[in-house]
Design a protein around this motif. Structure first.
Motif, PDB file in Angstrom:
ATOM      1  N   LEU A   1     -29.350   3.805  12.921  1.00  0.00           N
ATOM      2  CA  LEU A   1     -28.969   4.892  12.033  1.00  0.00           C
ATOM      3  C   LEU A   1     -27.638   5.191  12.408  1.00  0.00           C
ATOM      4  O   LEU A   1     -27.400   5.334  13.706  1.00  0.00           O
ATOM      5  N   ASN A   2     -26.863   5.849  11.518  1.00  0.00           N
ATOM      6  CA  ASN A   2     -25.635   6.295  11.727  1.00  0.00           C
ATOM      7  C   ASN A   2     -25.645   7.649  10.953  1.00  0.00           C
ATOM      8  O   ASN A   2     -26.235   7.948  10.030  1.00  0.00           O
ATOM      9  N   ILE A   3     -25.076   8.535  11.547  1.00  0.00           N
ATOM     10  CA  ILE A   3     -25.023  10.324  11.116  1.00  0.00           C
ATOM     11  C   ILE A   3     -23.947  10.542  10.359  1.00  0.00           C
ATOM     12  O   ILE A   3     -22.726  10.247  11.033  1.00  0.00           O
TER      13      ILE A   3
ATOM     14  N   ALA B   1     -29.360   7.373  16.896  1.00  0.00           N
ATOM     15  CA  ALA B   1     -27.972   6.756  16.534  1.00  0.00           C
ATOM     16  C   ALA B   1     -27.287   6.588  17.825  1.00  0.00           C
ATOM     17  O   ALA B   1     -26.552   5.392  18.114  1.00  0.00           O
ATOM     18  N   ASN B   2     -27.493   7.505  18.842  1.00  0.00           N
ATOM     19  CA  ASN B   2     -26.812   7.266  20.219  1.00  0.00           C
ATOM     20  C   ASN B   2     -27.189   5.975  20.906  1.00  0.00           C
ATOM     21  O   ASN B   2     -26.460   5.309  21.272  1.00  0.00           O
TER      22      ASN B   2
ATOM     23  N   VAL C   1     -26.791  11.412   5.702  1.00  0.00           N
ATOM     24  CA  VAL C   1     -25.980  12.235   5.196  1.00  0.00           C
ATOM     25  C   VAL C   1     -26.745  13.728   5.106  1.00  0.00           C
ATOM     26  O   VAL C   1     -27.789  13.574   4.396  1.00  0.00           O
ATOM     27  N   ARG C   2     -26.008  14.710   5.614  1.00  0.00           N
ATOM     28  CA  ARG C   2     -26.747  15.821   5.639  1.00  0.00           C
ATOM     29  C   ARG C   2     -25.891  17.099   6.134  1.00  0.00           C
ATOM     30  O   ARG C   2     -24.523  16.707   6.787  1.00  0.00           O
ATOM     31  N   MET C   3     -25.843  18.268   5.497  1.00  0.00           N
ATOM     32  CA  MET C   3     -25.167  19.237   6.185  1.00  0.00           C
ATOM     33  C   MET C   3     -25.649  19.488   7.583  1.00  0.00           C
ATOM     34  O   MET C   3     -26.771  19.539   8.077  1.00  0.00           O
TER      35      MET C   3
ATOM     36  N   HIS D   1     -20.716  16.824  21.739  1.00  0.00           N
ATOM     37  CA  HIS D   1     -21.446  15.560  22.302  1.00  0.00           C
ATOM     38  C   HIS D   1     -21.521  14.480  21.097  1.00  0.00           C
ATOM     39  O   HIS D   1     -21.481  13.246  21.096  1.00  0.00           O
ATOM     40  N   ASN D   2     -21.597  15.162  19.720  1.00  0.00           N
ATOM     41  CA  ASN D   2     -21.975  14.337  18.724  1.00  0.00           C
ATOM     42  C   ASN D   2     -20.677  14.579  17.768  1.00  0.00           C
ATOM     43  O   ASN D   2     -20.921  14.325  16.569  1.00  0.00           O
ATOM     44  N   ARG D   3     -19.434  14.753  18.192  1.00  0.00           N
ATOM     45  CA  ARG D   3     -18.364  14.966  17.515  1.00  0.00           C
ATOM     46  C   ARG D   3     -17.868  14.018  16.321  1.00  0.00           C
ATOM     47  O   ARG D   3     -17.552  14.138  15.376  1.00  0.00           O
ATOM     48  N   ARG D   4     -18.312  12.979  16.856  1.00  0.00           N
ATOM     49  CA  ARG D   4     -17.710  11.590  15.895  1.00  0.00           C
ATOM     50  C   ARG D   4     -18.654  11.586  14.549  1.00  0.00           C
ATOM     51  O   ARG D   4     -18.220  10.984  13.703  1.00  0.00           O
ATOM     52  N   PHE D   5     -19.676  12.203  14.550  1.00  0.00           N
ATOM     53  CA  PHE D   5     -20.509  12.228  13.380  1.00  0.00           C
ATOM     54  C   PHE D   5     -20.030  13.313  12.265  1.00  0.00           C
ATOM     55  O   PHE D   5     -20.453  13.476  11.179  1.00  0.00           O
ATOM     56  N   ILE D   6     -19.124  14.203  12.573  1.00  0.00           N
ATOM     57  CA  ILE D   6     -18.786  15.178  11.801  1.00  0.00           C
ATOM     58  C   ILE D   6     -17.784  14.686  10.371  1.00  0.00           C
ATOM     59  O   ILE D   6     -16.780  13.970  10.764  1.00  0.00           O
ATOM     60  N   THR D   7     -18.041  15.189   9.350  1.00  0.00           N
ATOM     61  CA  THR D   7     -17.357  15.126   8.169  1.00  0.00           C
ATOM     62  C   THR D   7     -16.837  16.252   7.833  1.00  0.00           C
ATOM     63  O   THR D   7     -17.588  17.246   7.108  1.00  0.00           O
ATOM     64  N   PRO D   8     -15.560  16.713   8.089  1.00  0.00           N
ATOM     65  CA  PRO D   8     -14.984  18.263   7.641  1.00  0.00           C
ATOM     66  C   PRO D   8     -14.817  18.310   6.142  1.00  0.00           C
ATOM     67  O   PRO D   8     -13.982  17.660   5.582  1.00  0.00           O
ATOM     68  N   MET D   9     -15.552  19.074   5.602  1.00  0.00           N
ATOM     69  CA  MET D   9     -15.457  19.524   4.097  1.00  0.00           C
ATOM     70  C   MET D   9     -15.616  21.026   3.745  1.00  0.00           C
ATOM     71  O   MET D   9     -16.602  21.619   4.467  1.00  0.00           O
ATOM     72  N   ASN D  10     -15.022  21.624   2.747  1.00  0.00           N
ATOM     73  CA  ASN D  10     -15.298  22.738   2.191  1.00  0.00           C
ATOM     74  C   ASN D  10     -16.790  22.447   1.415  1.00  0.00           C
ATOM     75  O   ASN D  10     -16.977  21.511   0.820  1.00  0.00           O
TER      76      ASN D  10
END
Length: 472
Positions: free
Chosen positions: A102-104, A94-95, A80-82, A119-128
């Motif tokens: 590892l999962n990102i 991960a790929n 988990v990271r920004m 390329h790594n869109r699936r790893f995104i968690t959209p948050m304020n």
């Protein structure tokens, strides 16, 4: 309460005071027992755990390299990271392992138009950004292990998170196990940036250069945008500034302003220069007067040296710095953020870039909303009118599949090199006409035709002289 009960309470309080003092007195002994090599500390991570990594320039690079070296023995570990540039190939692992090792989870609110992000869109968690600390502290997303980087402890055992307080503080406070890389090159930054030796579990001593970004190349277009925006900024304003080159060009255009203040997610090189010249003095902020307030810094070694033990600077976590209600308490709060594209109704999409280590996007909505609450505040979204090669307009009829980072109801001021439009209170037709007049002249007829086809303006409408206007 009788004397015997009071005496008993007094004895208990005295006992607790003694225990607290003992804890503080012997932090150095605790420090020694917690010392480990990076590999030894990382081997404490178990399969299935969630591991937080410190943000952007505060990334503990030595620990991350050790994590990568141990990836082969790990199974089902979530990072988990920004979202930021990777100093080690976490996403590649991960790929390669199809997320088995590892999962990102990259926390990021912006668009993923460019190939490097798509390329790594699936790893995104959209948050304020302002919501992330609560996510950790509420244990809705429990952090099992936090990898952080800190300054050496002072005489009382306190270590500073330095250039990256942001969401790192919340992760460190809520994690089950904290591994801290102590780096002599991490500046000791004032404010709510400190964590005690007793509150970490493993300590790895390793000195290395912090991540840096140098001066970004600035174009004539960026400089013109900066000049346009500077007309909207009054003396005594409090600023929030993005990380991109255009934002920094705007900061440079403020050299003749007076009594400016700063309350911003990031503190940058150009802010430091304005502070050194007295343009920014924080005297008229109306809140946290006299202090440069931010939650992180991105820049060069000179900037990090400027931060060290500077009593005029205070860093706070993101749930404070990015809180719209805190932002709104400042006088004349002016927020300046760059967009990737804006549609004719004012909807904004923004995207991080490699030049800023992919940082600086997720806090935009917080500051846009906060500026509206400020007495005399202004929220400014700006962008070059076209792509760098001039082949495509950045003002478009619709955003299509790009995510909306700032909704059209939140957008007030929009600036390009061709001028400034105020969309507040305007109808769709009025917005369309205003946006076309600050678009590049080569694309204004095309935008007008598209708007008519989509019923956003009347078919009888024309731009007249505005189609050739170059403003200012």
């Amino acid at each position: 309460m009788d004397g015997r009960e009071y005496s008993l309470i007094e004895k208990r309080l005295k006992y607790h005071r003694v225990m607290i003092m003992a804890k503080d007195l012997y932090w150095a002994d605790s420090y020694v027992t917690k010392l480990k090599k990076a590999d030894e500390a990382i081997r404490l991570i178990r399969g299935g755990q969630r591991v937080f990594i410190g943000s952007v320039c505060g990334e503990p690079q030595h620990l991350v390299r050790a994590l990568v070296e141990n990836a082969g023995r790990l199974n089902g570990v979530e990072i988990v990271r920004m979202l930021s540039a990777e100093s080690a190939p976490l996403s590649a692992i991960a790929n390669k392992t199809k997320d088995a090792s590892l999962n990102i989870r990259n926390i990021y609110l912006g668009a993923t138009i460019s190939e490097s992000l798509a390329h790594n869109r699936r790893f995104i968690t959209p948050m304020n950004m302002s919501d992330v600390p609560m996510l950790f502290k509420s244990r809705k997303m429990p952090i099992n292990v936090a990898l952080i980087q800190v300054s050496p402890p002072d005489d009382f055992g306190w270590m500073s998170l330095g250039v990256s307080v942001d969401v790192t503080m919340a992760a460190a406070q809520s994690a089950d196990y904290v591994i801290a890389q102590i780096n002599n090159k991490m500046p000791r930054v004032m404010g709510h940036s400190f964590i005690h030796v007793n509150d970490v579990d493993s300590i790895v001593e390793y000195n290395e250069d912090l991540l840096v970004i140098g001066e970004q190349p600035r174009s004539d277009v960026a400089s013109q945008i900066g000049k346009n925006i500077s007309r909207l900024i009054e003396d005594g304003s409090t600023l929030q500034v993005g990380l991109d080159a255009a934002s920094q060009a705007t900061v440079q255009a403020l050299i003749n302003k007076n009594d400016l203040g700063l309350h911003s997610q990031y503190l940058t090189q150009d802010v430091m220069h304005l502070y050194s010249k007295g343009v920014i003095n924080n005297r008229r902020k109306g809140f946290n007067d006299g202090k440069l307030v931010a939650s992180a810094a991105v820049g060069t070694e000179n900037l990090y040296e400027f931060l060290h033990d500077n009593p005029g600077i205070e860093f706070y976590p993101s749930d404070y710095v990015n809180d719209p209600f805190i932002i709104g308490r400042h006088n004349r709060m002016v927020t300046m953020n760059v967009a990737r594209r804006i549609d004719l109704t004012g909807q904004v999409t923004a995207e991080a870039s490699a030049g800023t280590l992919f940082a600086g996007i997720s806090g935009i909505p917080d500051f846009v909303r906060g500026a509206r609450r400020s007495p005399g505040g202004r929220s400014i979204i700006f962008l070059p009118s076209t792509k760098s090669d001039g082949t495509e307009s950045n003002i478009v009829p619709t955003l299509d599949n790009a995510p909306v980072v700032v909704s059209r109801g939140d957008v007030h001021w929009v600036a390009t090199e061709y001028g400034i439009a105020n969309l507040f209170g305007k109808s769709i037709q009025e917005r369309v006409m205003a946006m076309i007049t600050i678009a590049h002249p080569d694309f204004r007829d095309e935008l007008l035709s598209s708007a008519k086809e989509q019923g956003m303006i009347g078919k009888e409408r024309g731009l007249g002289e505005a189609v050739r206007a170059v403003y200012p």
